[in-house]
Each structure stands twice: as structure tokens, then as C-alpha cells.
Motif scaffolding. Structure first.
Motif, PDB file in Angstrom:
ATOM      1  N   THR A  41       0.859  -1.327  -0.178  1.00 47.86           N
ATOM      2  CA  THR A  41       0.050   0.044  -0.198  1.00 47.86           C
ATOM      3  C   THR A  41       0.958   1.158   0.104  1.00 47.86           C
ATOM      4  O   THR A  41       2.012   1.117   0.696  1.00 47.86           O
ATOM      5  CB  THR A  41      -1.031   0.022   1.514  1.00 47.86           C
ATOM      6  OG1 THR A  41      -1.681  -1.064   1.264  1.00 47.86           O
ATOM      7  CG2 THR A  41      -1.791   1.120   1.229  1.00 47.86           C
ATOM      8  N   ALA A  43      -1.000   4.838  -0.029  1.00 45.81           N
ATOM      9  CA  ALA A  43      -2.050   5.559  -0.627  1.00 45.81           C
ATOM     10  C   ALA A  43      -1.934   7.194   0.092  1.00 45.81           C
ATOM     11  O   ALA A  43      -1.365   7.223   1.118  1.00 45.81           O
ATOM     12  CB  ALA A  43      -3.465   4.870  -0.134  1.00 45.81           C
ATOM     13  N   TYR A  63      -7.288   3.138  -8.509  1.00 43.31           N
ATOM     14  CA  TYR A  63      -6.557   3.747  -7.624  1.00 43.31           C
ATOM     15  C   TYR A  63      -6.120   2.933  -6.510  1.00 43.31           C
ATOM     16  O   TYR A  63      -5.056   2.557  -6.140  1.00 43.31           O
ATOM     17  CB  TYR A  63      -6.781   5.015  -7.195  1.00 43.31           C
ATOM     18  CG  TYR A  63      -5.820   5.778  -6.157  1.00 43.31           C
ATOM     19  CD1 TYR A  63      -4.815   6.632  -6.342  1.00 43.31           C
ATOM     20  CD2 TYR A  63      -6.053   5.455  -4.656  1.00 43.31           C
ATOM     21  CE1 TYR A  63      -4.044   7.140  -5.555  1.00 43.31           C
ATOM     22  CE2 TYR A  63      -5.174   6.152  -3.876  1.00 43.31           C
ATOM     23  CZ  TYR A  63      -4.209   6.941  -4.345  1.00 43.31           C
ATOM     24  OH  TYR A  63      -3.112   7.304  -3.258  1.00 43.31           O
ATOM     25  N   GLN A  66      -4.211  -0.148  -7.531  1.00 45.28           N
ATOM     26  CA  GLN A  66      -2.892   0.131  -7.551  1.00 45.28           C
ATOM     27  C   GLN A  66      -2.125   0.566  -6.323  1.00 45.28           C
ATOM     28  O   GLN A  66      -0.954   0.153  -5.956  1.00 45.28           O
ATOM     29  CB  GLN A  66      -2.897   1.296  -8.558  1.00 45.28           C
ATOM     30  CG  GLN A  66      -1.276   1.891  -9.236  1.00 45.28           C
ATOM     31  CD  GLN A  66      -0.921   0.982 -10.246  1.00 45.28           C
ATOM     32  OE1 GLN A  66      -1.732   0.314 -10.994  1.00 45.28           O
ATOM     33  NE2 GLN A  66       0.402   0.720 -10.379  1.00 45.28           N
ATOM     34  N   TYR A  67      -2.701   1.269  -5.464  1.00 45.45           N
ATOM     35  CA  TYR A  67      -2.054   1.842  -4.317  1.00 45.45           C
ATOM     36  C   TYR A  67      -2.702   1.509  -2.907  1.00 45.45           C
ATOM     37  O   TYR A  67      -2.149   1.843  -2.137  1.00 45.45           O
ATOM     38  CB  TYR A  67      -2.046   3.205  -4.380  1.00 45.45           C
ATOM     39  CG  TYR A  67      -1.118   3.801  -5.546  1.00 45.45           C
ATOM     40  CD1 TYR A  67       0.321   3.536  -5.871  1.00 45.45           C
ATOM     41  CD2 TYR A  67      -1.780   4.218  -6.946  1.00 45.45           C
ATOM     42  CE1 TYR A  67       0.829   3.870  -6.593  1.00 45.45           C
ATOM     43  CE2 TYR A  67      -1.005   4.948  -7.849  1.00 45.45           C
ATOM     44  CZ  TYR A  67       0.463   4.645  -8.051  1.00 45.45           C
ATOM     45  OH  TYR A  67       1.062   5.080  -8.769  1.00 45.45           O
ATOM     46  N   ARG A 100       5.901   3.652  -3.866  1.00 48.69           N
ATOM     47  CA  ARG A 100       5.048   4.190  -5.102  1.00 48.69           C
ATOM     48  C   ARG A 100       5.871   3.631  -6.431  1.00 48.69           C
ATOM     49  O   ARG A 100       5.287   3.443  -7.289  1.00 48.69           O
ATOM     50  CB  ARG A 100       5.510   5.593  -4.850  1.00 48.69           C
ATOM     51  CG  ARG A 100       4.461   6.264  -3.810  1.00 48.69           C
ATOM     52  CD  ARG A 100       2.983   6.027  -4.148  1.00 48.69           C
ATOM     53  NE  ARG A 100       2.155   6.571  -5.220  1.00 48.69           N
ATOM     54  CZ  ARG A 100       1.067   7.338  -5.085  1.00 48.69           C
ATOM     55  NH1 ARG A 100       0.739   7.578  -3.960  1.00 48.69           N
ATOM     56  NH2 ARG A 100       0.557   8.018  -6.028  1.00 48.69           N
ATOM     57  N   LEU A 103       4.904  -0.032  -6.728  1.00 47.41           N
ATOM     58  CA  LEU A 103       3.420  -0.303  -6.739  1.00 47.41           C
ATOM     59  C   LEU A 103       3.154   0.377  -8.024  1.00 47.41           C
ATOM     60  O   LEU A 103       2.385  -0.165  -9.081  1.00 47.41           O
ATOM     61  CB  LEU A 103       2.550   0.288  -5.957  1.00 47.41           C
ATOM     62  CG  LEU A 103       2.895  -0.438  -4.422  1.00 47.41           C
ATOM     63  CD1 LEU A 103       1.955   0.245  -3.357  1.00 47.41           C
ATOM     64  CD2 LEU A 103       2.521  -2.127  -4.662  1.00 47.41           C
ATOM     65  N   GLY A 104       3.559   1.526  -8.740  1.00 48.28           N
ATOM     66  CA  GLY A 104       3.506   2.094  -9.887  1.00 48.28           C
ATOM     67  C   GLY A 104       3.995   1.275 -11.044  1.00 48.28           C
ATOM     68  O   GLY A 104       3.616   1.040 -12.082  1.00 48.28           O
TER      69      GLY A 104
END
Length: 107
Positions: A41, A43, A63, A66-67, A100, A103-104
Motif C-alpha cells: 500500500t 495511498a 487507484y 494500484q496503491y 510508490r 507499486l506503480g
């Protein structure tokens, strides 16, 4: 005053790291699995609010896939959680950037 801290959920082997505002609400959240240190995570409240106000449910669903999902409500009492500790802002920023990036790229 902004604060940064972490807690540990033993049942899920998950470290939860938060940046909280002066009212104790999550501004950003990173969750990292303990076994392999993989972020699950990353977020951000600002992003979630932007999507809520300017996008559709499909964008919010993307979203969250993804996050992950940002904690809702006050984080008061975090100090009583297992392995709870304050962390330096720089440590949170390092975790945030890594999560980020991971996960991205991975989903």
C-alpha cells in the motif's frame, strides 16, 4: 503538527507506516509485508480526495487496486498498537518513494 509512525500487525505480518496530520488523520500510508519487505500500500489522502471530487468510481477503483486503501478515521491510540514507534520523516519519505516506485511499476 505532522507526525510519522509505524505499527505492526502480526496476524498479517504487515508493517503499517503513517504520516498523520495535526488532527491524527492519515495523510499518507505505506504498508510493507514483513517477510519480504514488499510494499502493498502507498495511498495518499490528497489523491483520494481529488479522485472523489473529480473522477468516477472506475478511477477510484483503479487507484485502490494500484496503491491500496487509505485508513479512514482518526489514528488516535496508535501508541498502544504492537511494536508502535515514531519514525523520522526522512524514513517515511524513503519508504514512500520505494513503495510508490514498486507499486506503480508492478500492477
Amino acid at each position: 503538527m505532522t507526525s510519522w509512525f509505524r505499527t505492526y500487525y502480526e496476524d498479517e505480518d504487515l508493517w503499517l507506516c503513517f504520516e498523520a496530520d495535526d488532527e491524527g488523520w492519515a495523510v499518507r500510508q505505506v504498508e510493507v509485508r514483513g517477510a519480504d519487505s514488499k510494499p502493498v500500500t502507498a495511498a495518499c489522502l490528497e489523491e483520494v480526495l481529488h479522485l472523489r471530487d473529480h473522477a468516477d468510481l472506475a478511477a477510484m477503483d483503479w487507484y485502490e487496486r494500484q496503491y491500496g486503501v487509505l485508513a479512514e478515521g482518526s489514528l488516535d491510540g496508535w501508541q498502544e498498537q504492537p511494536h508502535a514507534a515514531g519514525i523520522p520523516a526522512a524514513e517515511f519519505e524513503r519508504l514512500w518513494a520505494e513503495a510508490r516506485r514498486t507499486l506503480g511499476a508492478s500492477r
